[in-house]
Design a protein around this motif. Sequence first.
Motif, PDB file in Angstrom:
ATOM      1  N   SER A  40      55.836  40.326  52.184  1.00 47.82           N
ATOM      2  CA  SER A  40      54.401  40.316  51.929  1.00 47.82           C
ATOM      3  C   SER A  40      54.140  40.069  50.453  1.00 47.82           C
ATOM      4  N   ALA A  41      53.111  39.281  50.164  1.00 54.63           N
ATOM      5  CA  ALA A  41      52.728  39.021  48.779  1.00 54.63           C
ATOM      6  C   ALA A  41      52.002  40.245  48.209  1.00 54.63           C
ATOM      7  N   PRO A  42      52.131  40.528  46.888  1.00 60.57           N
ATOM      8  CA  PRO A  42      52.983  39.806  45.940  1.00 60.57           C
ATOM      9  C   PRO A  42      54.439  40.253  46.027  1.00 60.57           C
ATOM     10  N   ALA A  43      55.332  39.317  45.805  1.00 62.87           N
ATOM     11  CA  ALA A  43      56.763  39.622  45.865  1.00 62.87           C
ATOM     12  C   ALA A  43      57.466  38.863  44.750  1.00 62.87           C
ATOM     13  N   SER A  44      58.622  39.391  44.313  1.00 56.22           N
ATOM     14  CA  SER A  44      59.389  38.741  43.251  1.00 56.22           C
ATOM     15  C   SER A  44      60.870  38.954  43.506  1.00 56.22           C
ATOM     16  N   ALA A  45      61.677  38.137  42.872  1.00 54.88           N
ATOM     17  CA  ALA A  45      63.127  38.244  43.018  1.00 54.88           C
ATOM     18  C   ALA A  45      63.768  37.613  41.792  1.00 54.88           C
TER      19      ALA A  45
ATOM     20  N   LEU B 231      53.073  33.413  45.171  1.00 54.49           N
ATOM     21  CA  LEU B 231      51.681  33.078  44.882  1.00 54.49           C
ATOM     22  C   LEU B 231      50.845  33.380  46.114  1.00 54.49           C
ATOM     23  N   GLY B 232      49.710  34.012  45.922  1.00 54.29           N
ATOM     24  CA  GLY B 232      48.840  34.338  47.049  1.00 54.29           C
ATOM     25  C   GLY B 232      48.207  35.696  46.852  1.00 54.29           C
ATOM     26  N   THR B 233      46.983  35.850  47.354  1.00 56.49           N
ATOM     27  CA  THR B 233      46.275  37.116  47.190  1.00 56.49           C
ATOM     28  C   THR B 233      46.323  37.976  48.441  1.00 56.49           C
ATOM     29  N   GLY B 234      46.604  37.388  49.581  1.00 51.27           N
ATOM     30  CA  GLY B 234      46.698  38.137  50.822  1.00 51.27           C
ATOM     31  C   GLY B 234      48.133  38.489  51.135  1.00 51.27           C
ATOM     32  N   ARG B 235      48.378  38.849  52.400  1.00 56.70           N
ATOM     33  CA  ARG B 235      49.732  39.217  52.802  1.00 56.70           C
ATOM     34  C   ARG B 235      50.647  38.002  52.842  1.00 56.70           C
ATOM     35  N   ARG B 236      50.097  36.821  53.145  1.00 58.77           N
ATOM     36  CA  ARG B 236      50.924  35.638  53.286  1.00 58.77           C
ATOM     37  C   ARG B 236      51.221  35.014  51.934  1.00 58.77           C
ATOM     38  N   VAL B 237      52.437  34.554  51.763  1.00 56.66           N
ATOM     39  CA  VAL B 237      52.845  33.842  50.552  1.00 56.66           C
ATOM     40  C   VAL B 237      52.388  32.397  50.674  1.00 56.66           C
ATOM     41  N   ARG B 238      51.598  31.931  49.701  1.00 55.16           N
ATOM     42  CA  ARG B 238      51.068  30.567  49.720  1.00 55.16           C
ATOM     43  C   ARG B 238      51.937  29.595  48.938  1.00 55.16           C
ATOM     44  N   GLY B 239      52.868  30.118  48.169  1.00 56.17           N
ATOM     45  CA  GLY B 239      53.725  29.283  47.351  1.00 56.17           C
ATOM     46  C   GLY B 239      54.573  30.182  46.467  1.00 56.17           C
ATOM     47  N   ALA B 240      55.294  29.579  45.532  1.00 52.75           N
ATOM     48  CA  ALA B 240      56.147  30.381  44.643  1.00 52.75           C
ATOM     49  C   ALA B 240      56.296  29.672  43.308  1.00 52.75           C
ATOM     50  N   LEU B 241      56.570  30.470  42.284  1.00 57.15           N
ATOM     51  CA  LEU B 241      56.833  29.960  40.938  1.00 57.15           C
ATOM     52  C   LEU B 241      58.213  30.429  40.525  1.00 57.15           C
ATOM     53  N   ALA B 242      59.034  29.508  40.040  1.00 61.13           N
ATOM     54  CA  ALA B 242      60.367  29.835  39.527  1.00 61.13           C
ATOM     55  C   ALA B 242      60.387  29.594  38.028  1.00 61.13           C
ATOM     56  N   VAL B 243      60.978  30.539  37.298  1.00 55.71           N
ATOM     57  CA  VAL B 243      61.116  30.416  35.842  1.00 55.71           C
ATOM     58  C   VAL B 243      62.576  30.669  35.493  1.00 55.71           C
ATOM     59  N   GLY B 244      63.222  29.682  34.904  1.00 56.32           N
ATOM     60  CA  GLY B 244      64.624  29.799  34.545  1.00 56.32           C
ATOM     61  C   GLY B 244      64.808  29.849  33.041  1.00 56.32           C
ATOM     62  N   THR B 245      65.556  30.857  32.570  1.00 62.40           N
ATOM     63  CA  THR B 245      65.816  31.020  31.136  1.00 62.40           C
ATOM     64  C   THR B 245      67.270  31.417  30.933  1.00 62.40           C
TER      65      THR B 245
ATOM     66  N   SER C 143      50.354  35.057  33.433  1.00 65.15           N
ATOM     67  CA  SER C 143      49.157  34.223  33.356  1.00 65.15           C
ATOM     68  C   SER C 143      49.295  33.007  34.252  1.00 65.15           C
ATOM     69  N   ALA C 144      50.484  32.393  34.235  1.00 61.01           N
ATOM     70  CA  ALA C 144      50.712  31.224  35.090  1.00 61.01           C
ATOM     71  C   ALA C 144      50.605  31.590  36.564  1.00 61.01           C
ATOM     72  N   VAL C 145      51.155  32.749  36.931  1.00 60.57           N
ATOM     73  CA  VAL C 145      51.071  33.196  38.329  1.00 60.57           C
ATOM     74  C   VAL C 145      49.610  33.356  38.742  1.00 60.57           C
ATOM     75  N   ALA C 146      48.803  33.984  37.880  1.00 59.73           N
ATOM     76  CA  ALA C 146      47.386  34.191  38.203  1.00 59.73           C
ATOM     77  C   ALA C 146      46.652  32.861  38.347  1.00 59.73           C
ATOM     78  N   LEU C 147      46.901  31.938  37.423  1.00 63.11           N
ATOM     79  CA  LEU C 147      46.211  30.641  37.464  1.00 63.11           C
ATOM     80  C   LEU C 147      46.624  29.820  38.682  1.00 63.11           C
ATOM     81  N   LEU C 148      47.917  29.813  38.959  1.00 66.61           N
ATOM     82  CA  LEU C 148      48.391  29.040  40.107  1.00 66.61           C
ATOM     83  C   LEU C 148      47.935  29.670  41.419  1.00 66.61           C
ATOM     84  N   THR C 149      47.826  30.994  41.454  1.00 65.40           N
ATOM     85  CA  THR C 149      47.301  31.657  42.651  1.00 65.40           C
ATOM     86  C   THR C 149      45.839  31.280  42.873  1.00 65.40           C
ATOM     87  N   LEU C 150      45.048  31.264  41.779  1.00 63.14           N
ATOM     88  CA  LEU C 150      43.654  30.856  41.900  1.00 63.14           C
ATOM     89  C   LEU C 150      43.556  29.422  42.397  1.00 63.14           C
ATOM     90  N   THR C 151      44.424  28.561  41.871  1.00 62.16           N
ATOM     91  CA  THR C 151      44.430  27.165  42.318  1.00 62.16           C
ATOM     92  C   THR C 151      44.778  27.074  43.797  1.00 62.16           C
TER      93      THR C 151
END
Length: 527
Positions: free
Chosen positions: A203-208, A222-236, A250-258
């Motif tokens: 269930s959203a929000p989730a991270s790994a 990414l997503g405001t409800g229970r369903r995941v609408r997408g995902a963001l990966a950040v590699g460092t 900030s990117a997660v919030a903006l992409l979720t709004l989009t």
Amino acid sequence: MPLTLASLVQHSALKLAVRAGADRLDTPVRWAHVSELADPVPYMEGGELLLTTAMTLDAEDADAMRRYVRRLARAGVVGVGFAVGVNYDEIPGALLQAAREEGLPLLEVPRRTPFLAISKAVSAALAADQYRAVTAGFEAQRELTRAALAEGPDAVVARLAAHVDGWAALYDASGAVLAAAPEWAARRAARLTPDVERLRERSAPASAVVGGTDDRVELQSLGTGRRVRGALAVGTGAPLGTAERYAVHSAVALLTLTTERSRSLQAAEQRLGAAVLRMMLAGQPDHARTVAGDLYGGLLDAPFRLLIAEASGDADQAAEPPLDVLADALEAAAARAGEAVLTVPEGEDRLVVLAQDGGAVVTACDAYAAREADEAGVVIGLSAPAGPIAATTAYKQAEQALSVARRRGRALVEHEELAAGSLLPLLADDAVRAFADGMLRALYEHDATGRGDLVASLRAWLSRHGQWDAAAADLGVHRHTLRYRMRRVEEILGRSLDDPDVRMELWLALKTTGGRPPGPDRPPTTR
């Protein structure tokens, strides 16, 4: 720049001197802690500079100092500040030797420098670093917001990758890569699709966090409800700092709004699509094209397939509504291929899709059905290729294929299978078998008394299209005997074999029962 032991040593007012571990002064300091306990480890979290005067320590006992220093090092203490001129005029040799053996930095604190001054210096430096991080985070937020408004999600991903000095990628709900930056990161991001799919099951929000050989990757849903609408990966190359984490959030919030805005637009498109589909099914393709405009490109003119999907009996046990998952998969396939697709939910348990014949959506539907066959979350009926004036026919074909898929327990049936195959599998229905059993039961009961073989005689006569000599030869009896048996069949059934409908029904009944007498334990003979 995080606070380090080197920063404290270079602080002109503290007058600290390095006595051991000079090669480890770049270690970040999280706090300064004063303790005179012989074992302060239970009160440590790691990352502290421990300040002590050795009031309760036997700092000249070599074995005791080795144990003391080893415990501190294993607890994550970054260094020891030893005050001289209080209990000891100089750092005892046993403590100095133990620190050198363990590689733990040991700083000499002069008598005129109170521990409070060191604690204040650490606190001030940490506050300044936190302020810099927050300021940088807000600046990143402003830059990412401008990018989102002016250029869209791709620009957000590119700016984020620059801020974290690494790479970033955006995925859709199916795990497909929508954007990646820098360009070389697309291949790295594609290898994480299985991890994104696992994230989608939560269930959203989730991270790994995914560890690689060359980088450390954080996945955020990414997503405001229970369903995941997408995902963001950040590699460092290292864990994210405070400023970098502000940028990621900030990117997660903006992409979720989009994403959510896209879902709202999609809901409006679905309402329009439902109207267009109704016009197509009403035989008004010209009106449908006028209402749709350029929204669906040439989809309404080119050969298309009509797909109807329904949730199966196992759908209630699924983590996500199977029809939503199917719709996401088909729409993602269309987006990747640049195809138009018309997706219309009919209530909560039915989905109608109009897709290009031979295109990526139909291929994705086949792949989805093959992958989900064991779980049986949905059943799908697929029409034959059709044009705009045959939309109603395509809808009926999809419904027929759906009905067969439901009866056979298959995830997908195409209408071409029904037209090209035998009629007999369509008879594998409890109602049809019950009709066949009832129709032939009297003949089977007659044969069970040993007074003749009416069922076999009827089968032979029908298979020879009523040719008496040929059927009698097949049975090894005289044709007059066969004629007598057929009269008995008519008498028992009360129906005339001269009626072609009767002959058809009897033949289908024989094919359905397989020539075996009816009974509760007899398994179906056709599938």
